[in-house]
Design an enzyme around this catalytic site. Structure first.
Site: not given
Ligand code: NCD
Ligand code: ZN
Length: 366
Positions: A25, A27, A150, A266
């Site tokens: 992620h 962002r 997921h 992740d």
């Molecule tokens: C992820 C996120 O913050 O975008 N958070 C997480 O706890 N893994 C979302 C996700 O991948 O489920």
């Molecule tokens: Zn994730």
């Protein structure tokens, strides 16, 4: 994997093809500018999750996001994009998806993790003909893309809310077989596998059409760590970190040298106010040390050999259908300390990283 040893046989240095991150992620905007260089330092390529705000639900937006990532990583990292599966995603968005740099579609159960409000309302639509999700998955299989799951259910068949520790086992037992059976030609990746139930399912059913990614936190942490002395918000992820026997099952799968198992960080940064909050958000930054952490974990498990290279650099690319990197990365045994927080220009708030303040024993050679 090339290995150099000290005279006492301890490994001093390893060299392997530049790794692949199966789940990240990065962002957007300021956060992306912080995270981009961290990813590019460690990974040749990676699958980019679409749960930004707003989510990535069209190939046009995906390609704009891709450009932003390329810019933030100085073109040293290949972002492999995904679209967010919603109840209204148009299957036509998947036309010639690979030419748009899109490798898969991500399923989020509505409300069960960060930015999952747009997720699919009912998991059964994944396997029920006639639903929008079903049509998207048909199209996805035709295009040769991957369904990234997921793998969590929020409710059982009597509509009772599930315990968070049971969300993944329930999905693996009740939902995953149905998805597989309904879409026999579809490639499926179970994201961030976290339980013994999941590991057992993979040992039995993993192969060319079904695989999984494993995070550093599920490989190395267990529930004792999350609650040691009190709740530790910087160890809060979805899926939740499980009791030790699940971690051990994930470790056994990671080092079993299966082609259907690969690295996926992740890494999911959140501003500190979202972590130290009434409702702590799931997700923590790991891109600042992820590869070094996986090397440490494999070494601790006695598996820092060709198995690690396949886990980190080969299996993921093969499953997603592109060649492993021809560039290499070298890690040397050298201590360094993880920062307590990151605050860069433009960021309004600190980001507290995974294992803040701790010493790492592997370092990337610049
Ligand atoms: C992820 C996120 O913050 O975008 N958070 C997480 O706890 N893994 C979302 C996700 O991948 O489920
Ligand atoms: Zn994730």
């Amino acid at each position: 994997m090339e290995v150099k040893r000290y005279t006492n046989n301890t490994i001093a240095e390893i060299e392997l093809p530049r790794p692949f991150d199966g789940h990240g992620h990065p962002r957007r905007d300021e956060l992306l500018r912080l995270v981009g260089p961290m990813m590019a330092k460690r990974f040749a390529s990676g699958i980019v999750m679409p749960n930004t705000k707003p989510p990535i639900t069209s190939r046009l937006v995906a390609s704009e996001y891709r450009d932003d990532i390329l810019h933030s990583t100085d073109h040293r990292f290949s972002p492999l994009m995904t679209l967010y599966l919603t109840d209204t995603l148009d299957p036509a968005e998947l036309n010639e998806m690979r030419t748009w740099g899109i490798y898969g579609v991500k399923y989020y159960p509505k409300g069960l993790t960060t930015n999952s409000d747009s997720g699919v309302f009912s998991p059964s639509s994944l396997w029920t003909p006639g639903t929008n999700a079903f049509n998207v998955l048909r199209k996805l299989a035709e295009e040769g893309g991957v369904l990234l799951l997921h793998a969590a259910d929020g409710f059982d068949k009597n509509n009772n809310e599930l315990d968070p520790y049971d969300q993944e086992p329930h999905f693996i037992r009740e939902s995953l077989p149905r998805v597989k059976d309904a879409h026999p030609d579809l490639k499926i990746s179970v994201e961030h596998l976290s339980t013994a139930v999941g590991a057992e399912f993979m040992f039995k059913n993993g192969g060319y059409k079904l695989g999984c990614s494993i995070t550093l936190h599920h490989l190395t942490k267990d529930r004792r760590d999350v609650f040691r002395g009190g709740f530790r918000p910087h160890l809060m992820w979805w899926p939740i970190i499980q009791p030790a026997e699940h971690k051990e099952a994930i470790q056994a799968l990671a080092i079993a040298d299966k082609r259907f198992v690969w690295l996926g960080t992740d890494s999911a940064p959140h501003p500190v106010s979202s972590k130290r909050a009434d409702c702590c958000m799931g997700g923590v930054l790991t891109h600042h040390m992820a590869l070094e952490g996986y090397v440490e974990a494999f070494e601790d498990l006695g598996a820092l050999d060709d198995r690690f290279e396949r886990f980190a650099s080969i299996n993921g690319p093969k499953f997603f259908g592109f060649p492993p990197s021809i560039k290499t990365i070298t890690l040397v045994r050298e201590d360094w300390t993880v920062k307590n927080s990151y605050l860069t220009e433009g960021l309004q708030e600190e980001i507290i990283p995974f294992r803040y303040g701790e010493t790492m024993r592997w370092k990337i050679q610049d």
